[in-house]
Design a protein around this motif. Structure first.
Motif, PDB file in Angstrom:
ATOM      1  N   HIS A 159       0.831  -1.213   0.000  1.00 32.15           N
ATOM      2  CA  HIS A 159       0.000   0.000   0.000  1.00 32.15           C
ATOM      3  C   HIS A 159       0.864   1.260   0.000  1.00 32.15           C
ATOM      4  CE1 HIS A 159      -3.787  -2.029   0.262  1.00 32.15           C
ATOM      5  NE2 HIS A 159      -3.518  -2.614   1.416  1.00 32.15           N
ATOM      6  N   LEU A 163       0.857   3.981  -3.006  1.00 34.77           N
ATOM      7  CA  LEU A 163       0.516   5.391  -2.801  1.00 34.77           C
ATOM      8  C   LEU A 163       1.649   6.303  -3.256  1.00 34.77           C
ATOM      9  CD1 LEU A 163      -1.203   5.193   0.718  1.00 34.77           C
ATOM     10  CD2 LEU A 163      -2.322   5.754  -1.462  1.00 34.77           C
ATOM     11  N   GLY A 168      -1.763   4.938  -7.376  1.00 32.41           N
ATOM     12  CA  GLY A 168      -2.420   4.781  -6.089  1.00 32.41           C
ATOM     13  C   GLY A 168      -2.591   3.347  -5.616  1.00 32.41           C
ATOM     14  N   SER A 169      -3.395   3.200  -4.580  1.00 30.37           N
ATOM     15  CA  SER A 169      -3.539   1.898  -3.935  1.00 30.37           C
ATOM     16  C   SER A 169      -4.912   1.779  -3.289  1.00 30.37           C
ATOM     17  CB  SER A 169      -2.446   1.733  -2.865  1.00 30.37           C
ATOM     18  OG  SER A 169      -2.568   0.489  -2.228  1.00 30.37           O
ATOM     19  N   ARG A 191      -4.664   7.542   5.041  1.00 32.59           N
ATOM     20  CA  ARG A 191      -4.044   7.962   3.771  1.00 32.59           C
ATOM     21  C   ARG A 191      -4.743   7.309   2.591  1.00 32.59           C
ATOM     22  NH1 ARG A 191       1.905   6.760   2.996  1.00 32.59           N
ATOM     23  NH2 ARG A 191       1.469   7.823   1.028  1.00 32.59           N
ATOM     24  N   LEU A 192      -5.039   5.997   2.730  1.00 33.73           N
ATOM     25  CA  LEU A 192      -5.709   5.286   1.627  1.00 33.73           C
ATOM     26  C   LEU A 192      -7.073   5.901   1.343  1.00 33.73           C
ATOM     27  CD1 LEU A 192      -4.754   1.636   2.653  1.00 33.73           C
ATOM     28  CD2 LEU A 192      -4.190   2.692   0.444  1.00 33.73           C
ATOM     29  N   ASP A 195      -6.169   9.353  -0.465  1.00 28.66           N
ATOM     30  CA  ASP A 195      -5.394   9.335  -1.719  1.00 28.66           C
ATOM     31  C   ASP A 195      -5.639   8.091  -2.558  1.00 28.66           C
ATOM     32  OD1 ASP A 195      -4.366  11.614  -0.655  1.00 28.66           O
ATOM     33  OD2 ASP A 195      -2.489  10.694   0.026  1.00 28.66           O
ATOM     34  N   GLY A 196      -6.186   7.049  -1.938  1.00 27.60           N
ATOM     35  CA  GLY A 196      -6.427   5.812  -2.667  1.00 27.60           C
ATOM     36  C   GLY A 196      -7.836   5.351  -2.369  1.00 27.60           C
TER      37      GLY A 196
END
Lengths: 365, 365
Positions: A159, A163, A168-169, A191-192, A195-196
Motif C-alpha cells: 500500500h 501510494l 495509487g492503492s 491515507r488510503l 489518496d487511494g
C-alpha cells in the motif's frame, strides 16, 4: 453524498442474512432494482428466493445498524457502490459471484483502473517488505493501481509503495469500513481513504472474523490483472488469494528467495504450481503485456536459416570468417549459452572448426 | 595396468587431430577395432574418412606424447576407457556424439552408477557452497554419484559433499588428466582419484583452454540423470551444462535465491525456461522417480466425488456435521488453501453454511 431511497435500499439489502450473490442476481432480474426488491410483497419475493430469505428482506435491516450506515455514507468520500453503479468495477462483473454491493471510502475513479494485487505474509522479512514497496511503486508508476489486504508486513508495504507511485492503492478488507484491522494501520487507512481507496463487501460494524478473510481474497484477486506474492509461508492467506487468481484466469507472480527462509516456501510452491517467477517489476509488466516493448533482436534473414533451428542460424551467422561467441550471439540474437552449446555440437559434428583464441569458423566439410 | 596393443592403439587414435566422434564410429564399423584401424592402409581408411584424416591416423601420435600417455596408464587406477570397454558408461552411449575414448583415474565401478551433476558459479556465496555440499551428500547417500566440473565454488562443494556420501563423486574436467585446474584443487583431485573418479576426453597434456570447457559440459550432463544448478550468474558455464542436459533429455533442477543476488539470476532464468525449482534433495529424488514414495493421501471413495473436482470432494468429505478446514483437508487429502478457497466458493453459492468458529456445514439448499 445525498443518501436517497436507492442507497437506503441497497444498505438494507446488504444486511440481509443468507442473501447470496446468485440469489441477488435473480431478484434484480425479477424486480429491476433495490427499491423494487425492498417494496415487493413476500409472495412475489418467495417466487424467486427461499421463503425465509423473503421474510428477512421484508423485515429489512435492524434500524440502528441501518442508521449507522446512512450516517457513515453521509460523510465525504464514503460510498455504497452497487452493481448498477457506473463506478462498479468491470473486473468484478466478470466473476461468477461478484458482491452485489460494497462499501468504499476514497477515490472512486481508481475502481476501474488496471490493478495488480501485491500480497504476502504479515511477519515478512524487512527485505521482503522493501521488495513489496519497490515493486508497488514501480508498478503504480506504470499505471497499475496496487491492491492489497491491509495486513501488516507485505500488504502494508505494498500500500505504501502504491501510494508513492502515480496509480495509487486500494485496500480490500475483511471487516466493515468503520473498523480498522489491524488497529496499528489506522494512519495508513486514513491515507488510503484520501489518496487511494478502502473497500469492503462486509456491512459496517463487521468485526475482524477469521473466516471472512479468505472470502475477501476472492475480491482482491478478482479486481486484479494478476496477483504478485512477495513473501509467503506455506500457511499464508496469500496462497488462497493466488489460488482464486488462477481460478479467475488472472496471472500469478511470485518472487523467489532463499531455500532457507520459511517466508519463501509459499512463493516456491506457487512457482512449482505454475506461477511466473519474477525478479523485477518489468518482468511483471512484460507478462501482462504492458512492458515497454524491449527491442527484440531478430536473426538477419539468411537463406535456409530456420528461426527454430539454432544450428542453422549459427551456421548462417558464422560464415567462413572466424568469429567469437559474442559476435555470433549478436548476429543471431540468440543467448550466448545457446550459441556456445550449438557451436560445440557443430564442432563435434565437424561442421565448424575451433580456432586458437576461442573463435569459430565454418569448416569445409 | 597391462598396457597392450589395444590400449596403445586407442591412445594413439585419441590424439588424431580432426577425428570427430561420428567419423570414429564409421571407422569402427568398417574395421572392427582400434588396432585394425591403426594398421589399415591409407587407401582403405580414405574410403571411410577424409584423406587428410587418414594420413593423420597413419602417422600416429607424436612418440613423446604417446610415451607419456602409456607411462601415465601404467600407474595404478589410471585407465583409458573406450567404447568397447565394459566400464564405458551406458549413459554416454545414448548421446549423439559420445567420446570414443576417455582418460579416467579412480574407481571404474562408479562409471555406470546413477549419477547427477551438481554445478554452479566459481565465485558462489558461502551459503551456496554449503547448499552444494548438503545436496551432494544427501543425493550421494541416496545412491547417486555426484558429478561436477572441479571448478572452485559450487563444483568443489559438490565434490566434497559427494565424497562424504555413499555413492562418491566424479570430476569431469576440461584438461588432460596430468593437469590440475585450478591448481589449488590438487588435494581434492587426489581424493577424487582414490575415492571417486576424474574423467577427461582430452588427451594428457591438454592445458586449460577456455573453449574446451563447454565441450566438456556435454559429457557432464550426458553422464547424468539430471543437472542441479545451485547458484549461477547469467554468464556461468553451468547454464551451458543445463542446456545440454535439456537437449539430451535430462532433468534440469535449479535452487532459487534472493532476487538481489547475481548468483541466483542464472537459476531463476533456468526456472523460467522450465527447470524444476527444488528446495531439498528429496525434491530432486522425487522428480527423478527415486523418492522414498511419500504416502499419497487419496480421497475417500464417495459416490459422485470426482477426483478432479475439489468442490465435489469437499462436499463429499463435509457431510452435514460441522467441520473445520483442517478436518476437511485431512479427509480429502487436498491442501488447506484449496479447501479454504473451495469452501468460500461453496458458501457464496449457498451450498455450505459458515458457522461461528470458522466451521462449515452442508446447507439444506
Amino acid at each position: 453524498m445525498d443518501v436517497d431511497a436507492r442507497v437506503e435500499a441497497w444498505a438494507s439489502l446488504q444486511r440481509v442474512e443468507g442473501l447470496r450473490p446468485r440469489a441477488f442476481v435473480d431478484l434484480l432480474k425479477a424486480f429491476g432494482g433495490p427499491v423494487e426488491i425492498r417494496t415487493a410483497s413476500r409472495t412475489s419475493l418467495a417466487r424467486v428466493i427461499p421463503a425465509e430469505t423473503a421474510d428477512a428482506i421484508r423485515r429489512g435491516a435492524e434500524p440502528a445498524a441501518l442508521e449507522r450506515t446512512l450516517k457513515w455514507l453521509a460523510a465525504d468520500g464514503h460510498w455504497l457502490v452497487a452493481w448498477d453503479d457506473a463506478h462498479y468495477p468491470a473486473a468484478l462483473l466478470a466473476l461468477p459471484d461478484p458482491p452485489p454491493v460494497f462499501c468504499y471510502a476514497g477515490r472512486r475513479e481508481l475502481l476501474n483502473q488496471h490493478a495488480i494485487a501485491i500480497v504476502g505474509s504479515r511477519n515478512a522479512t524487512p527485505r521482503g517488505i522493501e521488495h513489496a514497496e519497490a515493486f508497488a511503486t514501480a508498478l503504480s508508476d506504470a499505471g497499475l493501481t496496487i491492491l492489497s489486504g491491509l495486513a501488516l508486513g507485505i500488504d502494508s508495504g505494498a500500500h505504501r509503495g502504491g501510494l508513492a507511485g502515480s496509480a495509487g492503492s486500494i485496500a480490500v478488507v475483511g471487516t466493515g469500513l468503520d473498523q480498522v484491522y489491524p488497529p496499528s494501520n489506522r494512519p495508513l487507512v486514513k491515507r488510503l481513504a484520501s489518496d487511494g481507496g478502502v473497500l469492503s463487501e462486509f456491512p459496517l460494524g463487521t468485526p475482524p472474523v477469521k473466516a471472512n478473510f479468505p472470502r475477501r481474497n476472492r475480491i482482491l484477486s478478482g479486481l486484479s490483472r494478476g496477483v504478485l506474492v512477495v513473501e509467503a509461508t506455506l500457511a499464508s492467506g496469500s496462497l488462497i488469494t493466488a489460488r482464486f487468481a488462477a481460478d479467475q484466469g488472472r496471472e500469478v507472480f511470485a518472487i523467489p528467495g532463499s531455500i532457507d527462509s520459511p517466508f519463501s516456501k509459499g512463493c516456491h510452491r506457487l512457482i512449482r504450481d505454475g506461477a511466473k517467477l519474477v525478479e523485477t517489476a518489468a518482468d511483471v509488466l512484460e507478462e501482462l503485456g504492458l512492458g515497454s516493448a524491449e527491442p527484440k533482436r531478430t536473426a538477419l534473414p539468411h537463406a535456409g536459416a530456420d528461426a527454430n533451428d539454432p544450428a542453422g542460424r549459427v551456421l548462417a551467422a558464422l560464415g567462413h570468417d572466424p568469429a567469437g561467441v559474442d559476435v555470433v550471439a549478436a548476429r543471431t540474437g540468440l543467448p550466448a549459452d545457446v550459441v556456445t552449446a550449438t557451436l560445440v555440437e557443430l564442432e563435434l559434428g565437424g561442421r565448424v572448426a575451433l580456432l586458437p583464441g576461442g573463435r569459430y569458423q565454418r569448416s569445409g566439410a
